[in-house]
Design an enzyme around this catalytic site. Structure first.
Site, PDB file in Angstrom:
ATOM      1  N   ASN A  50      29.996  32.035  -0.774  1.00  0.00           N
ATOM      2  CA  ASN A  50      31.139  32.593  -0.057  1.00  0.00           C
ATOM      3  C   ASN A  50      30.705  33.135   1.301  1.00  0.00           C
ATOM      4  OD1 ASN A  50      32.586  31.959  -2.303  1.00  0.00           O
ATOM      5  ND2 ASN A  50      32.632  34.049  -3.128  1.00  0.00           N
ATOM      6  N   HIS A  94      25.617  29.772   2.543  1.00  0.00           N
ATOM      7  CA  HIS A  94      26.488  29.108   3.518  1.00  0.00           C
ATOM      8  C   HIS A  94      26.782  29.992   4.725  1.00  0.00           C
ATOM      9  CE1 HIS A  94      28.019  26.126   0.224  1.00  0.00           C
ATOM     10  NE2 HIS A  94      26.803  25.869   0.642  1.00  0.00           N
ATOM     11  N   CYS A 101      23.454  31.049  24.933  1.00  0.00           N
ATOM     12  CA  CYS A 101      22.353  31.971  25.224  1.00  0.00           C
ATOM     13  C   CYS A 101      21.925  32.764  23.985  1.00  0.00           C
ATOM     14  CB  CYS A 101      22.724  32.932  26.354  1.00  0.00           C
ATOM     15  SG  CYS A 101      23.835  34.253  25.869  1.00  0.00           S
ATOM     16  N   PRO A 135      37.774  29.437 -15.311  1.00  0.00           N
ATOM     17  CA  PRO A 135      38.879  29.007 -16.180  1.00  0.00           C
ATOM     18  C   PRO A 135      38.888  27.489 -16.393  1.00  0.00           C
ATOM     19  CG  PRO A 135      39.700  29.689 -14.014  1.00  0.00           C
ATOM     20  CD  PRO A 135      38.238  29.980 -14.032  1.00  0.00           C
ATOM     21  N   CYS A 142      26.421  33.569  20.723  1.00  0.00           N
ATOM     22  CA  CYS A 142      26.704  32.573  21.764  1.00  0.00           C
ATOM     23  C   CYS A 142      25.904  31.300  21.502  1.00  0.00           C
ATOM     24  CB  CYS A 142      26.359  33.153  23.124  1.00  0.00           C
ATOM     25  SG  CYS A 142      26.501  31.959  24.449  1.00  0.00           S
TER      26      CYS A 142
HETATM   27  P1  NAD Z   1      35.161  25.577  -5.038  1.00  0.00           P
HETATM   28  O1  NAD Z   1      36.436  25.815  -4.311  1.00  0.00           O
HETATM   29  O2  NAD Z   1      34.527  24.247  -4.996  1.00  0.00           O
HETATM   30  O3  NAD Z   1      35.367  25.916  -6.565  1.00  0.00           O
HETATM   31  C1  NAD Z   1      36.012  27.084  -6.935  1.00  0.00           C
HETATM   32  C2  NAD Z   1      35.857  27.234  -8.423  1.00  0.00           C
HETATM   33  O4  NAD Z   1      36.456  28.469  -8.787  1.00  0.00           O
HETATM   34  C3  NAD Z   1      36.542  26.137  -9.258  1.00  0.00           C
HETATM   35  O5  NAD Z   1      35.628  25.658 -10.218  1.00  0.00           O
HETATM   36  C4  NAD Z   1      37.712  26.875  -9.924  1.00  0.00           C
HETATM   37  O6  NAD Z   1      37.964  26.388 -11.240  1.00  0.00           O
HETATM   38  C5  NAD Z   1      37.175  28.278  -9.982  1.00  0.00           C
HETATM   39  N1  NAD Z   1      38.174  29.350 -10.033  1.00  0.00           N
HETATM   40  C6  NAD Z   1      39.414  29.380  -9.502  1.00  0.00           C
HETATM   41  N2  NAD Z   1      39.998  30.560  -9.762  1.00  0.00           N
HETATM   42  C7  NAD Z   1      39.099  31.300 -10.436  1.00  0.00           C
HETATM   43  C8  NAD Z   1      39.092  32.619 -10.963  1.00  0.00           C
HETATM   44  N3  NAD Z   1      40.155  33.427 -10.826  1.00  0.00           N
HETATM   45  N4  NAD Z   1      37.987  33.051 -11.614  1.00  0.00           N
HETATM   46  C9  NAD Z   1      36.909  32.244 -11.774  1.00  0.00           C
HETATM   47  N5  NAD Z   1      36.845  30.994 -11.295  1.00  0.00           N
HETATM   48  C10 NAD Z   1      37.932  30.530 -10.627  1.00  0.00           C
HETATM   49  O7  NAD Z   1      34.218  26.714  -4.516  1.00  0.00           O
HETATM   50  P2  NAD Z   1      32.678  26.751  -4.317  1.00  0.00           P
HETATM   51  O8  NAD Z   1      32.033  26.204  -5.542  1.00  0.00           O
HETATM   52  O9  NAD Z   1      32.392  28.117  -3.882  1.00  0.00           O
HETATM   53  O10 NAD Z   1      32.390  25.782  -3.084  1.00  0.00           O
HETATM   54  C11 NAD Z   1      33.351  25.652  -2.037  1.00  0.00           C
HETATM   55  C12 NAD Z   1      32.858  25.691  -0.630  1.00  0.00           C
HETATM   56  O11 NAD Z   1      33.866  26.272   0.205  1.00  0.00           O
HETATM   57  C13 NAD Z   1      31.678  26.518  -0.435  1.00  0.00           C
HETATM   58  O12 NAD Z   1      30.911  25.815   0.490  1.00  0.00           O
HETATM   59  C14 NAD Z   1      32.143  27.824   0.189  1.00  0.00           C
HETATM   60  O13 NAD Z   1      31.232  28.216   1.193  1.00  0.00           O
HETATM   61  C15 NAD Z   1      33.459  27.484   0.827  1.00  0.00           C
HETATM   62  N6  NAD Z   1      34.539  28.478   0.588  1.00  0.00           N
HETATM   63  C16 NAD Z   1      34.306  29.836   0.673  1.00  0.00           C
HETATM   64  C17 NAD Z   1      35.328  30.761   0.396  1.00  0.00           C
HETATM   65  C18 NAD Z   1      35.050  32.234   0.511  1.00  0.00           C
HETATM   66  O14 NAD Z   1      34.151  32.634   1.230  1.00  0.00           O
HETATM   67  N7  NAD Z   1      35.783  33.099  -0.213  1.00  0.00           N
HETATM   68  C19 NAD Z   1      36.594  30.313   0.047  1.00  0.00           C
HETATM   69  C20 NAD Z   1      36.819  28.913  -0.007  1.00  0.00           C
HETATM   70  C21 NAD Z   1      35.774  28.018   0.255  1.00  0.00           C
HETATM   71 ZN    ZN Z   2      25.943  33.477  26.183  1.00  0.00          ZN
END
Ligand code: NAD
Ligand code: ZN
Length: 255
Positions: free
Chosen positions: A107, A126, A137, A224, A134
């Site tokens: 995340n 990530h 620079c 889930p 920037c």
């Molecule tokens: P993903 O979106 O691929 O998967 C999310 C997972 O969460 C799924 O398996 C889903 O079943 C599960 N899920 C949904 N609701 C849930 C809940 N209430 N409790 C538990 N699990 C739940 O996410 P990922 O595996 O983190 O990879 C996605 C990419 O997108 C990453 O590269 C990430 O950096 C980026 N991303 C980040 C954020 C954030 O920072 N909050 C949000 C969206 C995407």
């Molecule tokens: Zn600069």
């Protein structure tokens, strides 16, 4: 479910070296949409008619910064407008109780830090949405909040270059320092790995789970839905991250 939670709690209580791996599902309950899976944000195309993997990519940030920043700004506003939830707090509390408990997160929302997870045991593989720097620079710049108040793309006050967040965009490499830290800790081994709200679609997310299993450690998943690793973990807790983490913590003694 209760028996399964008790089993995971027991494994955690007996362990010193623990790795919690979090994904977008953990922050879904803070109101941030996930990428894939339930409620996936980007199942279709952006309003510009391009796939999100293209607009949020390193090459597009360089060639069409305004287009990329339109979507970076959306992400940034979503992160700034939401709060860590009880699941993030439970993980930070677990790290307080277990001084060798690490968090590996995909995340970019900064919620683990805001919930109190110590920086030195947090690997943001990530990257993050802040602080902006920037591209020309490398100077660190104003806060994301201030940048979003001005015109897009935000520019460097020193040289006029385009600012960017230290986030890993599509087609970009993972941050070297985070990778080094991850593999150095993996080398020392983990007794327990707990996956929370991730589809586990990246090899560096699956690897800690598979390595720990092979070495005789304990692995569990909170999600889930089924994931690529559901059949490889010792225990699957099919529930929402927030509920399950709070319940799990209540089974783990505080000293
Ligand atoms: P993903 O979106 O691929 O998967 C999310 C997972 O969460 C799924 O398996 C889903 O079943 C599960 N899920 C949904 N609701 C849930 C809940 N209430 N409790 C538990 N699990 C739940 O996410 P990922 O595996 O983190 O990879 C996605 C990419 O997108 C990453 O590269 C990430 O950096 C980026 N991303 C980040 C954020 C954030 O920072 N909050 C949000 C969206 C995407
Ligand atoms: Zn600069």
């Amino acid at each position: 479910m209760d028996q399964a939670i008790a089993r995971v709690a027991r494994a955690i209580e007996c362990a010193e070296r623990i790795l919690v791996i979090s994904g977008a599902g953990l922050s879904a309950e803070s109101g941030l949409p996930t990428y894939r899976g339930i409620g996936g944000l980007y199942n279709g195309f952006t309003e510009d008619g391009l796939p999100i993997e293209q607009v949020l990519s390193g090459p597009v940030l360089r060639s069409q910064p305004a287009l990329c920043w339109k979507y970076l700004a959306e992400l940034g506003r979503a992160c700034l407008g939401a709060q860590p939830n009880a699941g993030h707090l439970a993980i930070a509390e677990l790290q307080r109780r277990k001084p060798q408990c690490w968090v590996l997160t995909q995340n970019i929302d900064g919620f683990h830090q805001r919930a109190g997870s110590p920086e030195e045991r947090l690997i943001c593989i990530h990257g993050a949405m802040q602080p902006l720097y920037c591209q020309s620079c490398a100077a660190e710049s104003e806060t994301l909040e201030a940048a979003l108040r001005g015109g897009l793309p935000p520019r460097c006050q020193a040289c006029g270059g385009i600012l960017r967040p230290p986030v890993v965009l599509f087609e970009e490499m993972l941050p070297e320092a985070a990778l080094e830290q991850l593999y150095s800790e993996l080398g020392k081994g983990f007794e327990v790995v707990l996956l929370v709200g991730t589809s586990a679609s990246f090899p560096y997310i699956a690897e800690p789970v598979l390595r720990t299993r092979q070495a005789g450690g304990f692995t569990a998943e909170i999600n889930p839905d089924l994931t690529l690793l559901s059949h490889s973990v010792d225990v699957r807790l099919a529930g929402r991250a927030l509920d399950v983490l709070v319940n799990l913590l209540s089974h783990i003694s505080s000293h």
